[in-house]
Design an enzyme around this catalytic site. Structure first.
Site, short mmCIF file in Angstrom:
data_model
loop_
_atom_site.label_atom_id
_atom_site.label_comp_id
_atom_site.label_asym_id
_atom_site.label_seq_id
_atom_site.Cartn_x
_atom_site.Cartn_y
_atom_site.Cartn_z
N LYS A 28 27.84 31.58 5.43
CA LYS A 28 26.94 30.43 5.60
C LYS A 28 27.70 29.12 5.37
O LYS A 28 27.55 28.17 6.14
CB LYS A 28 25.76 30.57 4.64
CG LYS A 28 24.71 29.47 4.77
CD LYS A 28 23.33 29.98 4.41
CE LYS A 28 23.11 30.12 2.92
NZ LYS A 28 22.92 28.84 2.24
N SER A 29 28.49 29.07 4.32
CA SER A 29 29.22 27.82 4.01
C SER A 29 30.15 27.44 5.15
O SER A 29 30.22 26.28 5.57
CB SER A 29 30.04 28.00 2.73
OG SER A 29 29.20 28.21 1.63
N GLY A 101 20.02 23.37 1.45
CA GLY A 101 20.67 22.41 0.57
C GLY A 101 22.04 22.02 1.09
O GLY A 101 22.41 20.84 1.12
N ARG A 129 14.78 19.68 -4.69
CA ARG A 129 16.16 19.77 -5.17
C ARG A 129 16.79 18.39 -5.39
O ARG A 129 16.54 17.45 -4.64
CB ARG A 129 16.99 20.62 -4.19
CG ARG A 129 16.39 22.01 -4.08
CD ARG A 129 17.17 22.91 -3.20
NE ARG A 129 18.46 23.23 -3.80
CZ ARG A 129 19.37 24.00 -3.21
NH1 ARG A 129 19.13 24.50 -2.01
NH2 ARG A 129 20.50 24.26 -3.81
N SER A 175 30.50 21.52 -8.09
CA SER A 175 29.67 21.70 -6.89
C SER A 175 30.47 21.39 -5.65
O SER A 175 30.94 20.26 -5.45
CB SER A 175 28.45 20.76 -6.96
OG SER A 175 27.88 20.65 -5.67
N GLN A 177 29.20 21.21 -2.88
CA GLN A 177 28.38 20.33 -2.03
C GLN A 177 28.67 18.87 -2.33
O GLN A 177 28.77 18.05 -1.42
CB GLN A 177 26.91 20.67 -2.22
CG GLN A 177 26.59 22.08 -1.73
CD GLN A 177 25.14 22.46 -1.91
OE1 GLN A 177 24.37 21.74 -2.52
NE2 GLN A 177 24.78 23.62 -1.37
N ASP A 328 26.07 32.02 -6.20
CA ASP A 328 24.93 32.51 -5.41
C ASP A 328 24.64 33.99 -5.67
O ASP A 328 23.72 34.55 -5.07
CB ASP A 328 25.21 32.30 -3.91
CG ASP A 328 25.20 30.82 -3.56
OD1 ASP A 328 24.56 30.03 -4.28
OD2 ASP A 328 25.85 30.45 -2.57
N LYS A 355 18.75 25.57 -7.66
CA LYS A 355 19.04 26.21 -6.36
C LYS A 355 17.74 26.26 -5.54
O LYS A 355 16.82 25.53 -5.81
CB LYS A 355 19.64 27.60 -6.59
CG LYS A 355 21.02 27.54 -7.24
CD LYS A 355 22.03 26.90 -6.31
CE LYS A 355 23.38 26.71 -6.94
NZ LYS A 355 24.28 25.91 -6.11
N ARG A 403 17.45 34.60 -1.49
CA ARG A 403 18.24 35.54 -2.31
C ARG A 403 17.38 36.25 -3.36
O ARG A 403 17.68 37.36 -3.77
CB ARG A 403 19.41 34.81 -2.97
CG ARG A 403 20.39 34.24 -1.95
CD ARG A 403 21.73 33.90 -2.56
NE ARG A 403 22.40 32.85 -1.83
CZ ARG A 403 23.08 33.02 -0.70
NH1 ARG A 403 23.17 34.21 -0.16
NH2 ARG A 403 23.66 31.99 -0.10
#
Ligand code: S3P
Length: 446
Positions: A28-29, A101, A129, A175, A177, A328, A355, A403
């Site tokens: 996914k990333s 996110g 979030r 993070s 992100q 995750d 999350k 998840r």
């Protein structure tokens, strides 16, 4: 696309041994980043193995809104015609990231470093979030937050700057992100953007930027950290991207085989990036019978086939320093811990509270609902395992968290009584083929 389907409960019950080989979907990333770098380079980027989950497809749609041409040319194969750095169009409609996110935060970095304004929004989970962690450094670089919901949450109207200031920024939490948003904004800066992180987070952004021709360096910083420096205004040249298998999705297959008696499966092509391998390391410490075979390279990452057999596991202490490398995977680790002998302590899980759901509270609640003793002590989760058995029989609230749903469905495959999750629809955000893939190994859901 917002996730609007009505909730669909799903039940997992004890099944016979899992057998066979399976290849989980693309990471996914890496898939989000493939779309974004495709958008930011001029010309054609070909992606294969892309995760066709809702989260990633929302990022693809947002890239179209900023001017890219995005075309599906086969299963997992996508062609992106980018606009190039500095040439993005202002979107006419809001950018709706649904549950994602990563997509929303990385795109805030892209918009923050361009002279365009965009509205960011998503589903009820995304709206809860925290986004200040992304907006703060972008404001330092010159972006403006024109509108935001209480506490710096979506919907957010962000006005980017065509000349972002190159900054040196120390991320307040580990993070990827935050790191990635600042780097993506820094792409358009005249000068060097530097990120310092005390705990190294996944490095897909910096790797892919280097692959597309940017000058980016990464060096160790302190005991567990890294210092990453990017020279702004690179010529980004499109390159073909091969997306490796997502270790965070593979985790569910691996866990199921470890827990269901008699199982013996092979999970193919799993990405072995050390910054994503904390779950595997922890399972091996617990005594998991996992053979790592046929190590090879795919798409610039080391991948391997994992032979996983049912195992008698022992509880362990998972150190806080390992958290970024398995951030995750704690929900599925908590489920695995419920079957281990003795206590498993997972330390330093504060980030789990922000999350897709509050995963710390949700893990404890889901375990308790299934007869497992679990407590939250400060930021740690402590699970008492049942030495090969777990009562089950619970109904688990999934709070729009994919998840959470998959983790407790895996529990139900090996617990004494069936486990029901209140909604399976969110699984499509990250692992749309979860059910058929599990069924191909012999798992039953109804
Ligand atoms: C991601 C980073 C992680 C992870 C998320 C994907 C990414 O978040 O939880 O699922 O692709 O950069 P943080 O780095 O913010 O912890």
């Amino acid at each position: 696309m917002s996730h609007s389907a009505a909730a669909k409960p799903l039940t997992a019950r004890a099944c016979g041994p899992l057998r066979g080989r399976a290849r989980p979907p693309g990471d996914k990333s890496v898939s989000h980043r493939a779309f974004l770098l495709g958008l930011l380079s001029v010309g054609e980027t070909l992606v294969s193995g892309l995760l066709e989950g809702e989260d990633v497809l929302n990022t693809g749609r947002a890239c179209v809104q900023l001017g890219a041409k995005v075309e599906r040319v086969g299963e997992g194969r996508w062609r992106i015609h980018g606009m190039g750095l500095g040439s993005l169009l202002a979107p006419r409609e809001k950018l709706d990231f649904g549950n994602a996110g990563t997509g929303s935060r990385l795109m805030m970095g892209v918009v923050g470093g361009h002279g365009i304004t965009a509205r960011f929004d998503g589903d009820a989970s995304l709206r809860k979030r925290p986004m200040r962690r992304i907006l703060d450094p972008l404001v330092l670089m010159g972006a403006e937050v024109l509108e935001q919901a209480e506490g710096g949450r979506c919907p957010i109207l962000l006005k980017g700057t065509p000349e972002p200031a190159p900054i040196e920024y120390r991320t307040p939490v580990a993070s990827a992100q935050i790191k990635s948003a600042v780097l993506l904004a820094g792409l358009n800066a005249l000068g060097r953007t530097t990120i310092i992180e005390n705990e190294a987070s996944r490095d897909h952004t910096e790797k892919m930027l280097a692959f597309f021709g940017a000058s980016v360096t990464s060096e160790p910083f302190g005991e567990h950290g890294r210092k990453i420096a990017l020279e702004g205004r690179p010529e980004l040249a499109p390159r073909p991207i091969v997306v490796p298998v997502d270790p965070s999705s593979a985790a569910f297959l691996i866990a199921a085989a470890l827990l269901v008696k008699g199982s013996d499966i092979v999970v193919e092509g799993v990405m072995m990036n050390p910054l994503r391998s904390g779950f595997l390391a922890t399972l091996l410490e617990m005594g998991a019978r996992i053979d790592i075979t046929d190590r090879r390279e795919e798409g610039g990452e080391e991948v391997a086939d994992l032979r996983v057999r049912h195992s008698e596991l022992t509880g362990v202490d998972a150190p806080a320093a390992r958290a970024p490398a398995m951030i995750d995977e704690y929900l599925i680790l908590a489920v695995v811990a419920a079957f281990a002998k003795g206590v498993t302590r997972m330390n330093g899980l504060q980030e789990l509270r922000v999350k897709e759901s509050d995963r710390l509270a949700a893990a404890a609640a889901g375990l308790s609902a299934n007869g497992v003793k679990a407590t939250v002590e400060g930021d740690d989760l402590v699970v008492e395992g049942g030495a090969g058995a777990c009562p089950g029989g619970g109904l688990v609230e999934t709070h729009l968290d994919h998840r959470l749903a998959m983790s407790f469905l895996v529990m139900g495959l090996a617990s004494d009584r069936p486990v029901t999750v209140d909604d399976e629809t969110m699984i499509a955000t990250s692992f749309p083929t979860f059910r058929p893939l599990m069924a191909s190994l012999g798992a039953e859901f109804s």
